[in-house]
Design a protein around this motif. Structure first.
Motif, PDB file in Angstrom:
ATOM      1  N   UNK A 373     -28.640 -34.526  16.023  1.00 24.91           N
ATOM      2  CA  UNK A 373     -29.654 -33.534  16.368  1.00 24.91           C
ATOM      3  C   UNK A 373     -28.942 -32.410  17.103  1.00 24.91           C
ATOM      4  N   UNK A 374     -29.217 -31.177  16.710  1.00 29.93           N
ATOM      5  CA  UNK A 374     -28.520 -30.025  17.299  1.00 29.93           C
ATOM      6  C   UNK A 374     -29.506 -28.908  17.602  1.00 29.93           C
ATOM      7  N   UNK A 375     -29.438 -28.399  18.832  1.00 32.26           N
ATOM      8  CA  UNK A 375     -30.224 -27.222  19.213  1.00 32.26           C
ATOM      9  C   UNK A 375     -29.342 -26.005  18.991  1.00 32.26           C
ATOM     10  N   UNK A 376     -29.763 -25.125  18.090  1.00 33.49           N
ATOM     11  CA  UNK A 376     -28.938 -23.979  17.702  1.00 33.49           C
ATOM     12  C   UNK A 376     -29.151 -22.809  18.654  1.00 33.49           C
ATOM     13  N   UNK A 377     -28.040 -22.236  19.108  1.00 33.25           N
ATOM     14  CA  UNK A 377     -28.115 -21.049  19.968  1.00 33.25           C
ATOM     15  C   UNK A 377     -28.318 -19.785  19.159  1.00 33.25           C
ATOM     16  N   UNK A 378     -28.066 -19.844  17.836  1.00 39.40           N
ATOM     17  CA  UNK A 378     -28.188 -18.670  16.973  1.00 39.40           C
ATOM     18  C   UNK A 378     -29.346 -18.772  15.991  1.00 39.40           C
ATOM     19  N   UNK A 379     -29.936 -19.973  15.867  1.00 36.01           N
ATOM     20  CA  UNK A 379     -30.990 -20.166  14.881  1.00 36.01           C
ATOM     21  C   UNK A 379     -30.461 -20.462  13.496  1.00 36.01           C
ATOM     22  N   UNK A 380     -29.125 -20.550  13.353  1.00 35.82           N
ATOM     23  CA  UNK A 380     -28.506 -20.784  12.059  1.00 35.82           C
ATOM     24  C   UNK A 380     -28.205 -22.266  11.879  1.00 35.82           C
ATOM     25  N   UNK A 381     -28.162 -22.706  10.608  1.00 35.43           N
ATOM     26  CA  UNK A 381     -27.874 -24.104  10.311  1.00 35.43           C
ATOM     27  C   UNK A 381     -26.410 -24.450  10.551  1.00 35.43           C
ATOM     28  N   UNK A 382     -25.565 -23.436  10.646  1.00 33.68           N
ATOM     29  CA  UNK A 382     -24.137 -23.659  10.864  1.00 33.68           C
ATOM     30  C   UNK A 382     -23.873 -23.781  12.356  1.00 33.68           C
ATOM     31  N   UNK A 383     -23.173 -24.841  12.762  1.00 33.44           N
ATOM     32  CA  UNK A 383     -22.893 -25.071  14.181  1.00 33.44           C
ATOM     33  C   UNK A 383     -22.054 -23.939  14.754  1.00 33.44           C
ATOM     34  N   UNK A 384     -22.339 -23.584  16.021  1.00 33.31           N
ATOM     35  CA  UNK A 384     -21.627 -22.505  16.707  1.00 33.31           C
ATOM     36  C   UNK A 384     -21.387 -22.914  18.150  1.00 33.31           C
ATOM     37  N   UNK A 385     -20.327 -22.363  18.778  1.00 29.31           N
ATOM     38  CA  UNK A 385     -20.085 -22.673  20.194  1.00 29.31           C
ATOM     39  C   UNK A 385     -21.316 -22.356  21.042  1.00 29.31           C
TER      40      UNK A 385
END
Length: 413
Positions: A373-385
């Motif tokens: 489960x991942x909360x996105x900081x950018x709203x994108x499906x691709x993981x980001x720092x």
């Protein structure tokens, strides 16, 4: 981003100052020591002059030296004192850097700084940092969304999930050649033993079939044979063969192809196959021929309870996106995924075969998965720092329903 480069420039100036300051300080100390040494020598010469003059005066008073020789020797002492006074200053052991030396050091400092920045741009994560600091605006049209995805894939060409999404979008728009290129790009990224590899081959067969306006050409048939050699139960390839058989009036063959695909299908795909099988059965019944039974389908189900650690709750906003997914252990492309919001936490979702990202790559196609489960900081499906994440692996996949509890407790670096 300007603040970052400004900070780097300031730190570079501080580093240069740290190097220069000891050099300048040592030069200043050496010069002061040399001046002090020269002054001490002059005072010593004056004292010697006075002592020698006193000795000559004593000799004259004692009658051992006449006035004429006294004056001559006195004149010699005064001449020697003047010569000593005119001697040049001692050459510094640590001379003060001249203009050329200062220029060389400054140029070296600048070259090191520029080289460091260049290496960071080449080896570092400047692009990812730029996206994090300045997230792209949410696209308002499909074309804008496609443009953003194309830009992301230009920066990260090994993103198989992104290429798959782009390929399907191209095919849905009728841009078959571009879709085929995108699908083949995925095959360059995925290992041949990946569970999604055969499914992508099946998607290529479908794109070729659509490009041929629904005709079974030699190219389409060759691609289907290649797909089924990798996965005899590939849903897409069997579905195309079933459609072709049905259109030629070969209803029993169509039922056979669609029936072979049905056990691995779920959701809308399973419903479409069942509908096609039923129509073929009706055609056989109308012709007075025996009607085969419809095989039952099966699937895997994993229930996932998701919450966020207390120490991270202050870092999120209610409208941020939460991605909950299952993917092969050690793999990248999800087998099933859902999208929720932080405001819904804690929550429980069901991951099953109907949520498959592509045909032939369902939960039931593997024995073990990683649940995340991942909360996105950018709203994108691709993981980001900066994203927040929690995961559990391995989780067994079986016929019985599985339950998993996840806590989002880490920050993506």
């Amino acid at each position: 981003m300007m603040a970052l480069w400004g900070g780097i420039a300031l730190l570079t100036l501080i580093a240069v100052a740290v190097v220069f300051w000891p050099l300048l300080r040592a030069s200043r100390r050496a010069r002061a020591a040399a001046v002090q040494e020269g002054d001490d020598r002059r005072h010593q010469n004056i004292e010697i002059y006075r002592e020698r003059l006193a000795e000559l005066a004593d000799e004259r008073d004692a009658g051992t030296l006449d006035d004429e020789n006294f004056e001559i020797l006195k004149l010699e002492l005064e001449r020697n004192l003047l010569i000593d006074a005119e001697q040049p200053e001692v050459v510094l052991q640590h001379p003060r850097p001249n203009g050329a030396q200062l220029t060389t050091v400054v140029l070296l400092a600048m070259m090191i700084s520029v080289a460091a920045l260049g290496l960071y741009q080449y080896l570092g994560r400047a692009a990812d940092l730029e996206i994090t600091l300045n997230p792209p605006p949410v696209p308002s049209t499909l074309e804008e969304a496609i443009g953003q995805l194309e830009q992301e894939l230009a920066r990260n060409p090994d993103n198989a999930e992104g290429w798959y999404l782009l390929a399907n979008t191209y095919v849905n728009q009728g841009r078959f050649d571009e879709g085929l290129q995108a699908f083949r790009k995925i095959l360059e990224i995925l290992p041949e033993d990946a569970v999604q590899y055969a499914g992508v081959q099946g998607q290529i067969a479908q794109a070729l079939y659509f490009r041929a306006e629904g005709k079974m050409t030699d190219e389409v048939r060759a691609q289907i044979e290649l797909t089924l050699s990798l996965d005899p139960a590939d849903i897409t390839a069997l579905g195309i063969l079933g459609i072709d058989a049905y259109e030629q009036g070969q209803y029993r063959e169509a039922i056979d192809y669609w029936g072979r695909a049905l056990p691995g299908a779920s959701g809308d795909a399973a419903q479409s196959l069942r509908s096609g099988i039923e129509q073929a059965r009706q055609q056989l019944a109308a012709a007075g021929e025996p009607v085969p039974d419809v095989p039952e389908s099966s699937g895997a189900v994993i229930r996932v309870a998701v919450d966020i650690a207390d120490e991270l709750k202050a870092r999120v906003e209610p409208d941020q996106v939460v991605f909950i997914y299952a993917r092969p252990v050690g793999g990248r492309m999800p087998l099933a995924a859902v999208r929720r919001k932080v405001s819904e936490l804690p929550l429980e979702v069901e991951l099953n075969d109907s949520l498959a990202m592509m045909p032939g790559a369902e939960l039931s196609s593997v024995d073990e998965v990683e649940i995340g489960a991942r909360i996105s900081s950018t709203g994108q499906a691709i993981a980001a720092p900066g994203d927040l994440i929690g995961s559990q692996s391995p989780v067994s996949v079986g016929d019985e329903e599985q339950s998993v509890k996840l806590v989002i407790d880490r920050v993506v670096e």
